[in-house]
Every structure is written in C-alpha cells, then in structure tokens.
Design a protein around this motif. Structure first.
Motif, mmCIF file in Angstrom:
data_model
loop_
_atom_site.group_PDB
_atom_site.id
_atom_site.type_symbol
_atom_site.label_atom_id
_atom_site.label_comp_id
_atom_site.label_asym_id
_atom_site.label_seq_id
_atom_site.Cartn_x
_atom_site.Cartn_y
_atom_site.Cartn_z
ATOM 1 N N HIS A 119 -41.623 -1.709 -28.333
ATOM 2 C CA HIS A 119 -41.955 -0.937 -28.618
ATOM 3 C C HIS A 119 -40.341 0.500 -28.036
ATOM 4 O O HIS A 119 -40.137 1.023 -28.727
ATOM 5 C CB HIS A 119 -43.613 -0.845 -28.602
ATOM 6 C CG HIS A 119 -43.863 1.262 -29.755
ATOM 7 N ND1 HIS A 119 -43.675 1.854 -29.103
ATOM 8 C CD2 HIS A 119 -44.541 0.499 -30.406
ATOM 9 C CE1 HIS A 119 -43.874 2.660 -30.270
ATOM 10 N NE2 HIS A 119 -44.542 1.507 -31.679
ATOM 11 N N SER A 120 -41.057 0.017 -27.133
ATOM 12 C CA SER A 120 -39.809 1.346 -26.486
ATOM 13 C C SER A 120 -38.595 0.750 -25.462
ATOM 14 O O SER A 120 -38.333 1.458 -25.165
ATOM 15 C CB SER A 120 -40.468 1.775 -25.585
ATOM 16 O OG SER A 120 -42.037 2.190 -25.809
ATOM 17 N N THR A 121 -38.017 -0.680 -25.498
ATOM 18 C CA THR A 121 -37.246 -0.197 -24.943
ATOM 19 C C THR A 121 -35.703 -1.351 -25.068
ATOM 20 O O THR A 121 -36.332 -2.743 -26.852
ATOM 21 C CB THR A 121 -37.675 -1.334 -23.475
ATOM 22 O OG1 THR A 121 -37.887 -2.997 -23.726
ATOM 23 C CG2 THR A 121 -38.369 -1.125 -22.609
ATOM 24 N N THR A 122 -35.196 -2.254 -24.694
ATOM 25 C CA THR A 122 -34.095 -3.506 -25.462
ATOM 26 C C THR A 122 -34.682 -4.697 -24.621
ATOM 27 O O THR A 122 -33.832 -6.033 -25.239
ATOM 28 C CB THR A 122 -32.584 -2.962 -24.975
ATOM 29 O OG1 THR A 122 -32.691 -2.898 -24.278
ATOM 30 C CG2 THR A 122 -32.236 -2.147 -25.892
ATOM 31 N N TRP A 123 -35.501 -4.917 -24.318
ATOM 32 C CA TRP A 123 -35.936 -6.254 -23.846
ATOM 33 C C TRP A 123 -35.891 -7.076 -25.045
ATOM 34 O O TRP A 123 -36.055 -6.669 -25.997
ATOM 35 C CB TRP A 123 -37.663 -6.141 -23.308
ATOM 36 C CG TRP A 123 -38.028 -7.405 -23.238
ATOM 37 C CD1 TRP A 123 -37.716 -8.761 -21.753
ATOM 38 C CD2 TRP A 123 -39.403 -8.551 -23.771
ATOM 39 N NE1 TRP A 123 -38.688 -9.175 -21.858
ATOM 40 C CE2 TRP A 123 -39.145 -9.249 -22.859
ATOM 41 C CE3 TRP A 123 -39.792 -7.702 -24.745
ATOM 42 C CZ2 TRP A 123 -40.607 -10.301 -23.203
ATOM 43 C CZ3 TRP A 123 -40.778 -8.827 -25.738
ATOM 44 C CH2 TRP A 123 -41.106 -9.910 -24.682
ATOM 45 N N ASP A 124 -35.398 -8.400 -24.335
ATOM 46 C CA ASP A 124 -35.503 -10.265 -25.844
ATOM 47 C C ASP A 124 -36.156 -10.721 -25.247
ATOM 48 O O ASP A 124 -36.006 -11.998 -24.099
ATOM 49 C CB ASP A 124 -33.524 -10.247 -25.418
ATOM 50 C CG ASP A 124 -33.343 -11.377 -26.718
ATOM 51 O OD1 ASP A 124 -34.664 -11.452 -27.350
ATOM 52 O OD2 ASP A 124 -32.615 -11.083 -26.700
ATOM 53 N N PRO A 125 -37.264 -10.979 -26.066
ATOM 54 C CA PRO A 125 -37.930 -12.515 -25.496
ATOM 55 C C PRO A 125 -37.240 -13.424 -25.721
ATOM 56 O O PRO A 125 -37.819 -14.444 -24.580
ATOM 57 C CB PRO A 125 -39.454 -12.249 -26.343
ATOM 58 C CG PRO A 125 -38.244 -11.350 -27.441
ATOM 59 C CD PRO A 125 -37.746 -10.022 -27.551
ATOM 60 N N ALA A 126 -35.861 -13.812 -25.583
ATOM 61 C CA ALA A 126 -36.090 -14.605 -25.833
ATOM 62 C C ALA A 126 -34.790 -15.525 -24.864
ATOM 63 O O ALA A 126 -34.254 -15.963 -24.142
ATOM 64 C CB ALA A 126 -34.172 -15.232 -27.169
ATOM 65 N N ARG A 127 -34.595 -14.314 -23.551
ATOM 66 C CA ARG A 127 -34.150 -14.256 -22.246
ATOM 67 C C ARG A 127 -35.095 -13.995 -21.732
ATOM 68 O O ARG A 127 -35.108 -14.262 -20.472
ATOM 69 C CB ARG A 127 -33.216 -13.174 -22.029
ATOM 70 C CG ARG A 127 -31.959 -13.387 -23.063
ATOM 71 C CD ARG A 127 -31.155 -11.722 -22.773
ATOM 72 N NE ARG A 127 -31.209 -11.571 -21.212
ATOM 73 C CZ ARG A 127 -30.682 -10.089 -21.360
ATOM 74 N NH1 ARG A 127 -30.176 -9.298 -22.146
ATOM 75 N NH2 ARG A 127 -30.894 -9.328 -19.732
ATOM 76 N N THR A 128 -36.894 -14.371 -21.739
ATOM 77 C CA THR A 128 -38.091 -14.557 -20.671
ATOM 78 C C THR A 128 -38.314 -15.690 -20.861
ATOM 79 O O THR A 128 -38.414 -16.337 -21.590
ATOM 80 C CB THR A 128 -39.110 -13.464 -21.842
ATOM 81 O OG1 THR A 128 -37.446 -12.610 -21.807
ATOM 82 C CG2 THR A 128 -40.187 -13.196 -20.736
ATOM 83 N N PHE A 129 -38.559 -16.185 -19.799
ATOM 84 C CA PHE A 129 -39.365 -17.612 -19.148
ATOM 85 C C PHE A 129 -40.634 -17.016 -18.145
ATOM 86 O O PHE A 129 -40.787 -16.443 -17.554
ATOM 87 C CB PHE A 129 -38.400 -18.188 -18.272
ATOM 88 C CG PHE A 129 -37.070 -18.291 -19.233
ATOM 89 C CD1 PHE A 129 -36.753 -19.805 -19.375
ATOM 90 C CD2 PHE A 129 -36.209 -17.928 -18.898
ATOM 91 C CE1 PHE A 129 -35.082 -19.502 -20.446
ATOM 92 C CE2 PHE A 129 -35.377 -17.857 -19.758
ATOM 93 C CZ PHE A 129 -34.944 -18.418 -20.508
ATOM 94 N N ALA A 130 -41.842 -17.964 -18.514
ATOM 95 C CA ALA A 130 -43.006 -17.618 -17.868
ATOM 96 C C ALA A 130 -43.533 -19.220 -18.103
ATOM 97 O O ALA A 130 -43.644 -20.424 -18.006
ATOM 98 C CB ALA A 130 -44.138 -16.643 -19.270
ATOM 99 N N PHE A 131 -44.778 -18.860 -16.904
ATOM 100 C CA PHE A 131 -45.820 -19.293 -16.049
ATOM 101 C C PHE A 131 -46.652 -20.240 -17.526
ATOM 102 O O PHE A 131 -46.995 -19.335 -18.932
ATOM 103 C CB PHE A 131 -46.105 -18.749 -15.085
ATOM 104 C CG PHE A 131 -45.188 -18.969 -13.559
ATOM 105 C CD1 PHE A 131 -45.878 -20.138 -13.058
ATOM 106 C CD2 PHE A 131 -45.144 -18.480 -13.509
ATOM 107 C CE1 PHE A 131 -45.350 -19.860 -11.777
ATOM 108 C CE2 PHE A 131 -44.184 -17.904 -12.526
ATOM 109 C CZ PHE A 131 -44.272 -19.395 -11.461
ATOM 110 N N ALA A 132 -47.411 -20.728 -16.884
ATOM 111 C CA ALA A 132 -48.714 -21.469 -18.681
ATOM 112 C C ALA A 132 -49.709 -20.679 -19.016
ATOM 113 O O ALA A 132 -49.752 -20.570 -20.133
ATOM 114 C CB ALA A 132 -48.401 -22.585 -17.425
ATOM 115 N N SER A 133 -49.582 -19.657 -17.538
ATOM 116 C CA SER A 133 -50.681 -18.825 -18.196
ATOM 117 C C SER A 133 -50.539 -17.900 -19.775
ATOM 118 O O SER A 133 -51.307 -17.248 -20.216
ATOM 119 C CB SER A 133 -51.413 -17.585 -17.340
ATOM 120 O OG SER A 133 -50.135 -17.135 -16.995
#
Length: 180
Positions: A119-133
C-alpha cells in the motif's frame, strides 16, 4: 502513488493470534539454497520478523548462516502482531534497496505488514523469501489477492513453496543424501 481510500489493515477483532512453530534445520538450509541460487547473485538482504520467540529465533539463525556464507544484512526490522499502523516498520523494511528481503513471522502479523508494504512502499514480493510460517493459506487469505504474488519460501521439511494467482504451490524437498 495515489492516495488510497481504504486502510490496508486487516480487521482482527475475531482472529486468533497464533504463534508460528519453530524453524527446522531443513527449512533454513532450503531458504539459504533459494537465496544462493538466484541470478543475479543476492548479497545483501533486509531481514524482517515478528516479535514472537519462534520468529526471532528463526531470524537469528538465518542471520548467523547468511553471515557465515559471506552475505550482508542491511537492517533487521521487527513488527508486532497487532498495531494501529505498520507504516514505520514497513518504511524501514522497504528502505535501502536490498537484493532481497527475508521474513519470518506469524500469518496475521506478516499479512498486516505485507498489506502496508504494498500500500505504501515500492516493496516487491517477488524479491522476498520466507520461512515456512509465512507460506500458509491463512497468510494468503489475510493478505488478500495480489499482495504476496511472487513471494517464495522454504517448508519445514526442506521443500519449497511459491505464492501466485491466489494460491500456494508446494514443491517436495530435494533428496539431500545423493539418492533420487
């Protein structure tokens, strides 16, 4: 960016705040593999996590392993499960232009954070990696359509998952003992 007419906050009055399970060795190894396989090479990450004990421990384990591989962490950002706004942590999390973002947390807190990020930034989920939770259908449901598309992560068993088109695709873990 146009001023939105609705808040990105998830209405939480009826939602239980479930703490995530602790991470596994296989999960951490798979997450590191995901990051090191990327091209161009990922060297710098911003690390974010919920404030619960399991997420904090997972983030600390990742930081040790990432540093041991020669990686750099630009900043570590934490967020609460409930707050009036996630603007401050979202702004810190998206700053600095890392090669990637790495996250650990519970479904509700990450859904709130990711909605604020989109909503408020230029963050890209395609450049994001996460733990199982994070790779849970509840996270996807709470975050809403399109919020997490492209986000990838590791499963507790060492497998991998990816979010896209309102679904989570799970892959089985690779054989690590040389068998097929």
């Amino acid at each position: 960016m146009p001023t939105p007419t609705r808040s990105p906050l998830v209405r939480t009055s009826r939602l239980p705040a479930a703490a995530p399970a602790g991470h596994t060795t296989a999960e951490l190894a798979a997450l590191l593999d995901l990051l090191t396989e990327q091209r161009p090479r990922i060297e710098t990450v911003t690390l974010g996590h919920g404030r619960d004990a399991a997420s904090t421990t997972a983030a600390q384990a990742f930081a040790r392993a990432w540093h041991a591989q020669g990686g750099q962490i630009l900043t570590v950002v934490t967020w609460p499960e409930e707050a009036a706004s996630w603007l401050r942590p979202a702004t810190r999390f998206a700053a600095g232009d890392p090669d990637a973002w790495v996250v650990a947390g519970a479904a509700l807190g990450w859904a709130q954070m990711s909605r604020r990020l989109r909503h408020s930034t230029t963050w890209d989920p395609a450049r994001t990696f996460a733990f199982a939770s994070i790779g849970d259908i509840e996270t996807l449901r709470l975050a809403g359509p399109g919020t997490l598309d492209g986000l990838r992560g590791a499963s507790a068993d060492g497998g991998r998952w990816r979010i896209g088109r309102h679904s989570i695709t799970q892959d089985t873990p690779p054989a690590r003992d040389g068998s097929t």
